[in-house]
Motif scaffolding. Structure first.
Motif, PDB file in Angstrom:
ATOM      1  N   PRO A   1      37.024  15.825 -31.596  1.00 28.63           N
ATOM      2  CA  PRO A   1      36.936  14.941 -32.441  1.00 28.63           C
ATOM      3  C   PRO A   1      36.559  13.350 -31.308  1.00 28.63           C
ATOM      4  N   ILE A   2      37.529  13.482 -30.268  1.00 23.16           N
ATOM      5  CA  ILE A   2      36.864  12.195 -29.581  1.00 23.16           C
ATOM      6  C   ILE A   2      35.591  12.128 -28.666  1.00 23.16           C
ATOM      7  N   ILE A   3      34.773  13.029 -28.899  1.00 22.89           N
ATOM      8  CA  ILE A   3      33.618  12.865 -28.243  1.00 22.89           C
ATOM      9  C   ILE A   3      32.519  11.700 -28.826  1.00 22.89           C
ATOM     10  N   PRO A   4      32.938  11.261 -29.817  1.00 22.52           N
ATOM     11  CA  PRO A   4      32.254   9.914 -29.944  1.00 22.52           C
ATOM     12  C   PRO A   4      32.569   8.985 -29.649  1.00 22.52           C
ATOM     13  N   PHE A   5      33.941   8.704 -29.800  1.00 20.54           N
ATOM     14  CA  PHE A   5      34.882   7.819 -29.473  1.00 20.54           C
ATOM     15  C   PHE A   5      34.593   7.574 -27.833  1.00 20.54           C
ATOM     16  N   LEU A   6      33.863   8.621 -27.083  1.00 21.51           N
ATOM     17  CA  LEU A   6      33.783   8.729 -25.156  1.00 21.51           C
ATOM     18  C   LEU A   6      32.879   8.191 -25.117  1.00 21.51           C
ATOM     19  N   PHE A   7      31.711   8.041 -25.966  1.00 18.82           N
ATOM     20  CA  PHE A   7      30.354   8.293 -25.884  1.00 18.82           C
ATOM     21  C   PHE A   7      30.014   6.192 -25.818  1.00 18.82           C
ATOM     22  N   TYR A   8      30.900   6.288 -27.505  1.00 21.86           N
ATOM     23  CA  TYR A   8      30.797   4.560 -27.972  1.00 21.86           C
ATOM     24  C   TYR A   8      31.395   3.559 -26.108  1.00 21.86           C
ATOM     25  N   GLY A   9      32.583   4.321 -25.521  1.00 24.44           N
ATOM     26  CA  GLY A   9      33.340   3.810 -25.142  1.00 24.44           C
ATOM     27  C   GLY A   9      32.364   3.865 -24.026  1.00 24.44           C
ATOM     28  N   ALA A  10      31.866   4.684 -23.386  1.00 23.91           N
ATOM     29  CA  ALA A  10      30.922   4.508 -22.015  1.00 23.91           C
ATOM     30  C   ALA A  10      30.581   3.205 -22.263  1.00 23.91           C
ATOM     31  N   ALA A  11      29.651   3.337 -23.523  1.00 26.67           N
ATOM     32  CA  ALA A  11      28.344   2.552 -23.643  1.00 26.67           C
ATOM     33  C   ALA A  11      29.089   0.881 -23.477  1.00 26.67           C
ATOM     34  N   ILE A  12      30.406   0.628 -24.005  1.00 29.79           N
ATOM     35  CA  ILE A  12      30.018  -0.825 -24.157  1.00 29.79           C
ATOM     36  C   ILE A  12      30.892  -0.976 -23.059  1.00 29.79           C
ATOM     37  N   VAL A  13      31.134  -0.290 -22.073  1.00 31.50           N
ATOM     38  CA  VAL A  13      31.976  -0.689 -20.478  1.00 31.50           C
ATOM     39  C   VAL A  13      30.826  -0.879 -19.633  1.00 31.50           C
ATOM     40  N   ILE A  14      29.064   0.193 -19.817  1.00 35.07           N
ATOM     41  CA  ILE A  14      28.548   0.006 -19.039  1.00 35.07           C
ATOM     42  C   ILE A  14      27.452  -1.525 -19.685  1.00 35.07           C
ATOM     43  N   LEU A  15      27.399  -1.474 -20.785  1.00 36.33           N
ATOM     44  CA  LEU A  15      26.854  -3.034 -20.804  1.00 36.33           C
ATOM     45  C   LEU A  15      27.898  -4.095 -20.667  1.00 36.33           C
ATOM     46  N   ILE A  16      29.310  -4.021 -20.535  1.00 36.42           N
ATOM     47  CA  ILE A  16      29.609  -4.778 -20.146  1.00 36.42           C
ATOM     48  C   ILE A  16      29.619  -5.198 -18.384  1.00 36.42           C
ATOM     49  N   GLY A  17      29.515  -4.184 -17.830  1.00 32.40           N
ATOM     50  CA  GLY A  17      29.220  -4.334 -16.412  1.00 32.40           C
ATOM     51  C   GLY A  17      27.790  -4.833 -16.108  1.00 32.40           C
ATOM     52  N   GLY A  18      26.937  -4.317 -17.012  1.00 37.02           N
ATOM     53  CA  GLY A  18      25.783  -4.966 -16.636  1.00 37.02           C
ATOM     54  C   GLY A  18      25.416  -6.076 -16.806  1.00 37.02           C
ATOM     55  N   LEU A  19      25.868  -6.902 -17.982  1.00 41.18           N
ATOM     56  CA  LEU A  19      26.177  -8.651 -18.025  1.00 41.18           C
ATOM     57  C   LEU A  19      26.917  -9.354 -16.857  1.00 41.18           C
ATOM     58  N   LEU A  20      28.192  -7.935 -16.827  1.00 38.45           N
ATOM     59  CA  LEU A  20      28.862  -8.990 -15.662  1.00 38.45           C
ATOM     60  C   LEU A  20      27.823  -8.712 -13.876  1.00 38.45           C
ATOM     61  N   TYR A  21      26.792  -8.035 -13.802  1.00 38.58           N
ATOM     62  CA  TYR A  21      26.204  -7.852 -12.937  1.00 38.58           C
ATOM     63  C   TYR A  21      25.171  -8.907 -13.158  1.00 38.58           C
ATOM     64  N   VAL A  22      24.546  -9.450 -14.174  1.00 39.15           N
ATOM     65  CA  VAL A  22      23.560 -10.066 -14.140  1.00 39.15           C
ATOM     66  C   VAL A  22      24.616 -12.086 -14.155  1.00 39.15           C
ATOM     67  N   PHE A  23      24.894 -11.546 -14.298  1.00 41.62           N
ATOM     68  CA  PHE A  23      25.812 -13.021 -14.614  1.00 41.62           C
ATOM     69  C   PHE A  23      26.696 -13.266 -13.155  1.00 41.62           C
ATOM     70  N   GLN A  24      26.836 -12.301 -12.263  1.00 40.32           N
ATOM     71  CA  GLN A  24      27.207 -13.000 -10.699  1.00 40.32           C
ATOM     72  C   GLN A  24      25.743 -12.972 -10.123  1.00 40.32           C
ATOM     73  N   SER A  25      24.454 -11.811 -10.553  1.00 36.61           N
ATOM     74  CA  SER A  25      23.507 -12.024 -10.129  1.00 36.61           C
ATOM     75  C   SER A  25      22.724 -13.504  -9.626  1.00 36.61           C
ATOM     76  N   PHE A  26      22.838 -14.380 -11.057  1.00 36.66           N
ATOM     77  CA  PHE A  26      22.064 -15.133 -11.316  1.00 36.66           C
ATOM     78  C   PHE A  26      23.480 -16.339 -10.937  1.00 36.66           C
ATOM     79  N   LYS A  27      24.216 -16.550 -11.058  1.00 40.59           N
ATOM     80  CA  LYS A  27      25.079 -17.491 -10.612  1.00 40.59           C
ATOM     81  C   LYS A  27      25.542 -17.950 -11.817  1.00 40.59           C
ATOM     82  N   ILE A  28      25.810 -17.162 -12.933  1.00 40.95           N
ATOM     83  CA  ILE A  28      25.396 -17.974 -14.291  1.00 40.95           C
ATOM     84  C   ILE A  28      27.118 -18.298 -14.567  1.00 40.95           C
ATOM     85  N   THR A  29      27.824 -18.985 -14.495  1.00 40.85           N
ATOM     86  CA  THR A  29      29.541 -18.820 -15.007  1.00 40.85           C
ATOM     87  C   THR A  29      29.853 -20.564 -15.116  1.00 40.85           C
TER      88      THR A  29
END
Length: 80
Positions: A52-80
């Protein structure tokens, strides 16, 4: 010029006929295996009930990827 353009847009069957080549042999239809949706659903459900842990792992991985993508965009466009 007009006759040349007709040859360019001529289909393969007409071109083969004009060249005196016999028509292409028909290929046999490939029979795809039938998928049984109920069997697949039962397999997926049995795996999810077993682990039963599998869905939580998938959702957690998706959230980590989204946060990492946002950080990458913020860093590349220097939006701070």
């Amino acid at each position: 010029m007009h006759g040349y353009t007709l040859e360019l847009i001529m289909g393969e069957a007409k071109r083969r006929k004009n060249l005196g080549i016999p028509p292409r042999e028909q290929t046999e239809d490939i029979k795809l295996p039938q998928l049984d949706k109920k069997v697949i659903q039962q397999k997926v459900r049995s795996i999810l009930y077993k682990y039963p842990i599998i869905p939580f792992l998938f959702y957690g991985a998706a959230i980590v990827i989204l946060i990492g993508g946002l950080l990458y965009v913020f860093q590349s466009f220097k939006i701070t």
